[in-house]
Design an enzyme around this catalytic site. Structure first.
Site, PDB file in Angstrom:
ATOM      1  N   ASP A   1     -11.321  26.369  20.062  1.00 22.99           N
ATOM      2  CA  ASP A   1     -12.070  27.322  19.256  1.00 22.99           C
ATOM      3  C   ASP A   1     -12.668  28.343  20.217  1.00 22.99           C
ATOM      4  O   ASP A   1     -13.629  28.056  20.930  1.00 22.99           O
ATOM      5  CB  ASP A   1     -13.157  26.559  18.479  1.00 22.99           C
ATOM      6  CG  ASP A   1     -14.138  27.492  17.772  1.00 22.99           C
ATOM      7  OD1 ASP A   1     -14.059  28.720  17.971  1.00 22.99           O
ATOM      8  OD2 ASP A   1     -14.986  26.973  17.024  1.00 22.99           O
TER       9      ASP A   1
ATOM     10  N   LYS B   1     -16.284  39.179  16.104  1.00 27.40           N
ATOM     11  CA  LYS B   1     -17.203  38.779  17.183  1.00 27.40           C
ATOM     12  C   LYS B   1     -16.907  39.527  18.480  1.00 27.40           C
ATOM     13  O   LYS B   1     -17.609  39.356  19.476  1.00 27.40           O
ATOM     14  CB  LYS B   1     -17.126  37.263  17.407  1.00 27.40           C
ATOM     15  CG  LYS B   1     -17.739  36.464  16.251  1.00 27.40           C
ATOM     16  CD  LYS B   1     -17.944  35.035  16.635  1.00 27.40           C
ATOM     17  CE  LYS B   1     -18.102  34.107  15.455  1.00 27.40           C
ATOM     18  NZ  LYS B   1     -19.394  34.221  14.775  1.00 27.40           N
TER      19      LYS B   1
ATOM     20  N   HIS C   1     -18.965  23.801  16.043  1.00 30.89           N
ATOM     21  CA  HIS C   1     -19.303  24.554  14.830  1.00 30.89           C
ATOM     22  C   HIS C   1     -18.619  23.854  13.647  1.00 30.89           C
ATOM     23  O   HIS C   1     -17.562  23.238  13.821  1.00 30.89           O
ATOM     24  CB  HIS C   1     -18.740  25.969  15.012  1.00 30.89           C
ATOM     25  CG  HIS C   1     -19.072  26.928  13.926  1.00 30.89           C
ATOM     26  ND1 HIS C   1     -18.363  26.991  12.751  1.00 30.89           N
ATOM     27  CD2 HIS C   1     -20.023  27.894  13.845  1.00 30.89           C
ATOM     28  CE1 HIS C   1     -18.872  27.956  11.991  1.00 30.89           C
ATOM     29  NE2 HIS C   1     -19.870  28.521  12.633  1.00 30.89           N
TER      30      HIS C   1
ATOM     31  N   GLN D   1     -16.563  32.027  20.431  1.00 33.33           N
ATOM     32  CA  GLN D   1     -17.695  32.508  21.244  1.00 33.33           C
ATOM     33  C   GLN D   1     -17.317  32.816  22.689  1.00 33.33           C
ATOM     34  O   GLN D   1     -18.158  33.300  23.446  1.00 33.33           O
ATOM     35  CB  GLN D   1     -18.836  31.469  21.232  1.00 33.33           C
ATOM     36  CG  GLN D   1     -19.453  31.225  19.877  1.00 33.33           C
ATOM     37  CD  GLN D   1     -20.198  32.438  19.311  1.00 33.33           C
ATOM     38  OE1 GLN D   1     -20.411  33.442  19.987  1.00 33.33           O
ATOM     39  NE2 GLN D   1     -20.581  32.346  18.057  1.00 33.33           N
TER      40      GLN D   1
ATOM     41  N   CYS E   1     -24.564  26.539  11.552  1.00 35.49           N
ATOM     42  CA  CYS E   1     -23.306  25.865  11.178  1.00 35.49           C
ATOM     43  C   CYS E   1     -22.935  24.798  12.201  1.00 35.49           C
ATOM     44  O   CYS E   1     -21.758  24.651  12.569  1.00 35.49           O
ATOM     45  CB  CYS E   1     -22.156  26.863  11.014  1.00 35.49           C
ATOM     46  SG  CYS E   1     -22.477  28.130   9.803  1.00 35.49           S
TER      47      CYS E   1
HETATM   48  N1  C6P Z   1     -20.415  31.388  14.358  1.00 31.96           N
HETATM   49  C1  C6P Z   1     -22.739  32.078  14.480  1.00 31.96           C
HETATM   50  O1  C6P Z   1     -23.706  32.749  14.115  1.00 31.96           O
HETATM   51  P1  C6P Z   1     -15.749  32.820  11.626  1.00 31.96           P
HETATM   52  O2  C6P Z   1     -16.916  32.776  10.669  1.00 31.96           O
HETATM   53  O3  C6P Z   1     -14.563  32.117  11.070  1.00 31.96           O
HETATM   54  O4  C6P Z   1     -15.481  34.179  12.154  1.00 31.96           O
HETATM   55  O5  C6P Z   1     -16.222  31.996  12.924  1.00 31.96           O
HETATM   56  C2  C6P Z   1     -16.530  30.639  12.789  1.00 31.96           C
HETATM   57  C3  C6P Z   1     -16.996  30.079  14.087  1.00 31.96           C
HETATM   58  C4  C6P Z   1     -16.210  29.136  14.708  1.00 31.96           C
HETATM   59  N2  C6P Z   1     -16.558  28.616  15.900  1.00 31.96           N
HETATM   60  C5  C6P Z   1     -17.671  29.007  16.531  1.00 31.96           C
HETATM   61  C6  C6P Z   1     -18.008  28.405  17.869  1.00 31.96           C
HETATM   62  C7  C6P Z   1     -18.524  29.945  15.947  1.00 31.96           C
HETATM   63  O6  C6P Z   1     -19.630  30.307  16.583  1.00 31.96           O
HETATM   64  C8  C6P Z   1     -18.184  30.487  14.682  1.00 31.96           C
HETATM   65  C9  C6P Z   1     -19.080  31.465  13.998  1.00 31.96           C
HETATM   66  C10 C6P Z   1     -21.395  32.315  13.832  1.00 31.96           C
HETATM   67  O7  C6P Z   1     -22.836  31.217  15.353  1.00 31.96           O
HETATM   68  C11 C6P Z   1     -21.505  32.289  12.334  1.00 31.96           C
HETATM   69  S1  C6P Z   1     -21.911  30.704  11.720  1.00 31.96           S
END
Ligand code: C6P
Length: 403
Positions: A192, A218, A115, A195, A358
């Site tokens: 990270d 999430k 991401h 997910q 993203c």
């Molecule tokens: N992915 C998706 O629809 P934040 O926005 O900081 O809570 O998470 C960022 C992020 C980081 N790593 C991974 C693997 C992610 O999937 C995400 C967030 C969302 O896939 C929003 S783009």
């Protein structure tokens, strides 16, 4: 009927199919009640006041930290830093650890599956320190092979940053193997977990993670609260990321000494109510149990992918085995832009995500500009999957194709 659905007020009295859980999840009543209780009984600035409400707010905040520490297997509560989200957690490591440790010629190893939140902070640090960003490439189904991992993590690697689960492919990466190889070469491992944490048990020590990031929203918690786990010895040596109130020990006109962990990394008024909400979400998730979460998601994903494979002109990305999707099904329909697919589905109140998710370097590698993505959670149902499949099977017709 799914027994957990009644806990989610947003599902009451409507027939929306919410399949965008990888972007953010819905919140159960219990999370809102915990936040409301904080608001109604002890809302005050934590960590500062010497009066009862502030002391209680501090206790609530620190209890939440303890719950998070236990949830992901941290040794010490002070290894849990509250941030706004995964993105901020990863930036904290990049700005504090990478910027103070990297030297010219060092390498940061990431994967093509990442991401943007696990790419851009490393691009920034690499540029600033004269280091190199190295990509581990995956197979067409999103798998990282041991051979590829070993060939990219060399003695020059100082940081290896890897997503545990890809938000596009849904594939779970072999984090323990990657961590073992990285540690053999003397690199630290940043995971990270945005997910993975909502869907599977996580233990940072079993994973071999030196840093681990995830977001509350999430996993049914509120937006605006996230977590960075960091190994205590590493965090202790790192310089602060943000500076200001509450992260200090003593301040003179010219300089300052910093507070101990975790306060050193939590400048300014903290999001105590968010932390309380996250704690309630973790308790709720633990009440459901990961066995139920995984079993339900696996069955729903198998039904969804099985149905998609029967619809002409649909390409599903990722692994063959539905159990290896973590509830994420990314797809395209021939001739239809994913934004159009999402808009057509929306007319039937089926919510999915469309775009580059993203993960533009991964999109480029896949040879597509964008995709559609359905992402499930344990509160979804078979009826919803069937409605989704029915609408998907009619998208091309809606958009004017004859077959
Ligand atoms: N992915 C998706 O629809 P934040 O926005 O900081 O809570 O998470 C960022 C992020 C980081 N790593 C991974 C693997 C992610 O999937 C995400 C967030 C969302 O896939 C929003 S783009």
């Amino acid at each position: 009927m799914n027994p957990y659905r009644k806990d989610f007020p947003i599902f009451d009295g409507n027939d929306v199919v919410y399949f965008d859980n990888a972007a953010t999840t819905q919140r159960p009543r219990q999370v809102m009640e915990a936040m409301r209780a904080f608001n109604d009984t002890c809302n005050a600035n934590p960590l500062r006041g010497l009066y009862q409400w502030s002391v209680e707010a501090t206790e609530a905040y620190e209890n939440a930290r303890h719950t998070v520490a236990e949830f992901i297997g941290a040794r010490w509560d002070c290894e849990i830093i509250f941030t706004r989200n995964t993105t901020e957690s990863l930036n904290l490591v990049a700005y504090s650890y990478a910027m103070s440790r990297l030297e010219a010629g060092d390498e940061i190893v990431i994967s093509i599956l990442e991401h943007h939140s696990n790419i851009l902070p490393w691009q920034m640090a690499a540029r600033a320190r004269g280091a190199r960003l190295v990509y581990m490439e995956c197979l067409p189904d999103g798998t990282l092979t041991e051979e590829e991992i070993r060939s990219k993590i060399t003695d020059r690697a100082k940081i290896v940053a890897i997503g545990q689960v890809s938000n596009v492919m849904g594939v779970t990466n072999p984090v323990r193997l990657i961590a073992d190889i990285a540690h053999e070469k003397g690199a630290v491992v940043v995971v990270d977990g945005a997910q993975s944490t909502p869907h599977m048990p996580v233990n940072v020590q079993d994973l071999g993670a030196d840093f681990f990031a995830f977001s509350g929203h999430k996993l049914m918690g509120p937006m605006g609260i996230g977590v960075l786990y960091g190994r205590r010895d590493l965090l202790e040596e790192m310089p602060p990321f943000l500076t200001g109130g509450e992260m200090i020990e003593y301040v003179t006109r010219e300089s300052a000494t910093y507070a101990e962990l975790p306060a050193k990394f939590e400048a300014g008024t903290v999001n105590a109510m968010g932390a309380v909400g996250l704690e309630a979400a973790i308790r709720y998730l633990q009440g459901v149990g990961f066995e139920t979460v995984m079993k339900t998601e696996e069955a729903l994903t198998a039904r969804l992918i099985g149905g998609m494979r029967k619809i002409p002109h649909v390409t599903v990305y990722g692994q063959e085995d539905p159990a290896r999707h973590c509830g994420i099904v990314t797809f395209n329909i021939e001739g239809c832009h994913p934004h159009d697919v999402s808009s057509v589905l929306d007319t039937e109140r089926v919510d999915i995500r469309a775009g580059h998710h993203c993960a533009q370097p991964l999109m480029k590698w896949m040879g597509v500009g964008s995709t559609a993505r359905a992402s499930l959670y344990f509160y979804n149902t078979e009826e919803e999957v069937d409605r989704f499949l029915d609408v998907v099977s009619r998208v091309r017709g809606w958009l004017g194709y004859g077959d």
